[in-house]
Design a protein around this motif. Structure first.
Motif, PDB file in Angstrom:
ATOM      1  N   THR A   1      56.647  61.769  51.191  1.00  0.00           N
ATOM      2  CA  THR A   1      56.445  60.343  51.449  1.00  0.00           C
ATOM      3  C   THR A   1      57.003  59.913  52.802  1.00  0.00           C
ATOM      4  N   TYR A   2      58.100  60.542  53.262  1.00  0.00           N
ATOM      5  CA  TYR A   2      58.612  60.181  54.593  1.00  0.00           C
ATOM      6  C   TYR A   2      57.586  60.523  55.664  1.00  0.00           C
ATOM      7  N   ARG A   3      56.964  61.677  55.540  1.00  0.00           N
ATOM      8  CA  ARG A   3      55.950  62.055  56.524  1.00  0.00           C
ATOM      9  C   ARG A   3      54.709  61.173  56.416  1.00  0.00           C
ATOM     10  N   LEU A   4      54.430  60.687  55.228  1.00  0.00           N
ATOM     11  CA  LEU A   4      53.257  59.837  55.056  1.00  0.00           C
ATOM     12  C   LEU A   4      53.455  58.441  55.636  1.00  0.00           C
ATOM     13  N   VAL A   5      54.647  57.869  55.506  1.00  0.00           N
ATOM     14  CA  VAL A   5      54.837  56.479  55.926  1.00  0.00           C
ATOM     15  C   VAL A   5      55.743  56.311  57.131  1.00  0.00           C
ATOM     16  N   GLY A   6      56.509  57.346  57.516  1.00  0.00           N
ATOM     17  CA  GLY A   6      57.353  57.252  58.708  1.00  0.00           C
ATOM     18  C   GLY A   6      58.559  56.360  58.549  1.00  0.00           C
ATOM     19  N   SER A   7      58.907  56.031  57.329  1.00  0.00           N
ATOM     20  CA  SER A   7      60.068  55.174  57.053  1.00  0.00           C
ATOM     21  C   SER A   7      60.785  55.732  55.844  1.00  0.00           C
ATOM     22  N   LEU A   8      62.054  56.080  56.019  1.00  0.00           N
ATOM     23  CA  LEU A   8      62.799  56.614  54.891  1.00  0.00           C
ATOM     24  C   LEU A   8      62.985  55.551  53.817  1.00  0.00           C
ATOM     25  N   ALA A   9      63.190  54.304  54.234  1.00  0.00           N
ATOM     26  CA  ALA A   9      63.362  53.222  53.259  1.00  0.00           C
ATOM     27  C   ALA A   9      62.104  53.077  52.395  1.00  0.00           C
ATOM     28  N   GLU A  10      60.939  53.076  53.027  1.00  0.00           N
ATOM     29  CA  GLU A  10      59.691  52.945  52.264  1.00  0.00           C
ATOM     30  C   GLU A  10      59.411  54.212  51.463  1.00  0.00           C
ATOM     31  N   ALA A  11      59.812  55.377  51.988  1.00  0.00           N
ATOM     32  CA  ALA A  11      59.639  56.615  51.235  1.00  0.00           C
ATOM     33  C   ALA A  11      60.471  56.578  49.954  1.00  0.00           C
ATOM     34  N   GLU A  12      61.709  56.116  50.067  1.00  0.00           N
ATOM     35  CA  GLU A  12      62.565  55.997  48.887  1.00  0.00           C
ATOM     36  C   GLU A  12      61.964  55.034  47.871  1.00  0.00           C
ATOM     37  N   ASP A  13      61.442  53.908  48.384  1.00  0.00           N
ATOM     38  CA  ASP A  13      60.827  52.921  47.483  1.00  0.00           C
ATOM     39  C   ASP A  13      59.614  53.514  46.772  1.00  0.00           C
ATOM     40  N   ALA A  14      58.802  54.279  47.521  1.00  0.00           N
ATOM     41  CA  ALA A  14      57.606  54.879  46.930  1.00  0.00           C
ATOM     42  C   ALA A  14      57.978  55.866  45.828  1.00  0.00           C
ATOM     43  N   VAL A  15      59.013  56.670  46.074  1.00  0.00           N
ATOM     44  CA  VAL A  15      59.444  57.643  45.066  1.00  0.00           C
ATOM     45  C   VAL A  15      60.043  56.932  43.857  1.00  0.00           C
ATOM     46  N   GLN A  16      60.803  55.888  44.110  1.00  0.00           N
ATOM     47  CA  GLN A  16      61.378  55.119  42.993  1.00  0.00           C
ATOM     48  C   GLN A  16      60.279  54.503  42.138  1.00  0.00           C
ATOM     49  N   GLU A  17      59.248  53.960  42.797  1.00  0.00           N
ATOM     50  CA  GLU A  17      58.130  53.377  42.059  1.00  0.00           C
ATOM     51  C   GLU A  17      57.374  54.453  41.277  1.00  0.00           C
ATOM     52  N   THR A  18      57.273  55.644  41.853  1.00  0.00           N
ATOM     53  CA  THR A  18      56.601  56.749  41.163  1.00  0.00           C
ATOM     54  C   THR A  18      57.321  57.100  39.871  1.00  0.00           C
ATOM     55  N   TYR A  19      58.648  57.207  39.951  1.00  0.00           N
ATOM     56  CA  TYR A  19      59.420  57.529  38.747  1.00  0.00           C
ATOM     57  C   TYR A  19      59.401  56.374  37.747  1.00  0.00           C
ATOM     58  N   ALA A  20      59.343  55.148  38.254  1.00  0.00           N
ATOM     59  CA  ALA A  20      59.257  54.002  37.347  1.00  0.00           C
ATOM     60  C   ALA A  20      57.958  54.065  36.545  1.00  0.00           C
ATOM     61  N   ARG A  21      56.882  54.465  37.189  1.00  0.00           N
ATOM     62  CA  ARG A  21      55.603  54.577  36.476  1.00  0.00           C
ATOM     63  C   ARG A  21      55.639  55.733  35.475  1.00  0.00           C
TER      64      ARG A  21
ATOM     65  N   TYR B   1      58.317  56.916  33.843  1.00  0.00           N
ATOM     66  CA  TYR B   1      59.117  56.541  32.684  1.00  0.00           C
ATOM     67  C   TYR B   1      58.627  55.248  32.031  1.00  0.00           C
ATOM     68  N   GLY B   2      57.636  54.604  32.649  1.00  0.00           N
ATOM     69  CA  GLY B   2      57.000  53.462  32.012  1.00  0.00           C
ATOM     70  C   GLY B   2      55.990  53.884  30.961  1.00  0.00           C
TER      71      GLY B   2
END
Length: 303
Positions: free
Chosen positions: A23-43, A45-46
């Motif tokens: 995700t870091y390579r996809l978006v170029g932002s570590l903050a957004e990469a972390e958010d994307a991974v967090q959202e992935t895990y939320a889905r 465990y949802g």
């Protein structure tokens, strides 16, 4: 009462490092990469336990969801950039040693330490990626960097394998057009070190000698701190600008040699806090590009 160990949890959470790298390579932002991974895990465990158990390959599911989240982020990022003040530069990553020194906690919870530093996270490479369409970037990263077969890229992106092959080919041509001969890290570090010494000495002639005549310097501040908004073109113009910066540098400002996205770079620290990160592109013994990141929102992993 004993707590049962969940082997599936280990397998799913074991994908985190790969997802952060992707995700870091996809978006170029570590903050957004972390958010994307967090959202992935939320889905993940949802879903109910039954729904999760029905997924044969959790890693593939997580990769697909994370990639599609990043595709949406890349699409919305283009709209957000229209209101961004000045140039936008990918978020710089510190080297593992610097990260470990600043964040002594368990590295398993420090995602920046888990990003593999190679050519695909160099600032020059990320800037080229940023000029691609979202679809080109995703197809290229999945296939050329992470080696997913086009059939899998197609399944992840919802496109045909032929379309993904065409997108990756277009992206590859962009990368090849921007590629310069590789400079050994030790040699590049020497040039950056010489640039630092000349800058601190306000030696304009030495600075000009270290810069390509057609060099470009670009700064990213989003208007949150003082910086130059338009790129500076030309080695001599950059040298004069850097001497002016040195003359206005506040007391207590220290320049340090650091690894920036896997390459030799510099950071400026004020009272122990990183306020600027400098990334360099070196070709033929001269500095061709300088990226100056001053936006404090992109420096949170440095201080």
């Amino acid at each position: 009462m004993t707590t049962r160990h969940d082997p599936d949890l280990d397998a799913v959470m074991g994908e985190r490092r790969q997802l952060i790298n992707l995700t870091y390579r996809l978006v170029g932002s570590l903050a957004e990469a972390e958010d994307a991974v967090q959202e992935t895990y939320a889905r993940w465990y949802g879903m109910s336990a039954e729904e999760r158990s029905a997924i044969e390959n959790p890693g593939a599911w997580l990769t697909t969801v994370a990639t599609r989240i990043c595709l949406n982020l890349l699409g919305s990022a283009r709209a957000r950039r229209e209101t961004y003040v000045g140039a936008w530069i990918p978020e710089p990553l510190p080297g593992p040693a610097e990260w470990a020194a600043r964040r002594p906690a368990d590295p398993a919870v420090d995602p920046a330490d888990r990003v593999t530093l190679d050519e695909s996270v160099s600032m020059a490479f990320l800037v080229v990626l940023d000029a691609m369409t979202p679809a080109e970037r995703v197809a290229f990263i999945l296939h050329d960097v992470f080696r997913y077969p086009f059939a899998e890229v197609a399944a992840i992106t919802g496109r045909t394998a032929a379309a993904c092959r065409q997108l990756a080919s277009s992206a590859r041509r962009r990368v090849e057009a921007a590629r310069t001969p590789a400079v050994p890290a030790g040699h590049q570090a020497g040039i950056v070190r010489a640039f630092k010494a000349a800058w601190e000495a306000k030696d304009i002639e030495s600075l000009i000698g270290l810069l390509d005549p057609d060099a470009t310097a670009t700064a990213d501040s989003n208007g949150l701190v003082v910086s130059f908004l338009d790129p500076i073109e030309g080695g001599e113009q950059i040298a004069r600008g850097w001497v002016e910066i040195a003359e206005r540098m506040p007391a207590g400002m220290v320049l340090r040699e650091r690894t920036v996205n896997g390459q030799p770079g510099l950071v400026a620290e004020q009272d122990g806090v990183t306020v600027t990160v400098f990334a360099f592109d070196v070709a033929d013994d001269r500095i061709r590009r300088i990226w100056v990141v001053r936006n404090p929102e992109k420096l949170r992993h440095w201080s």
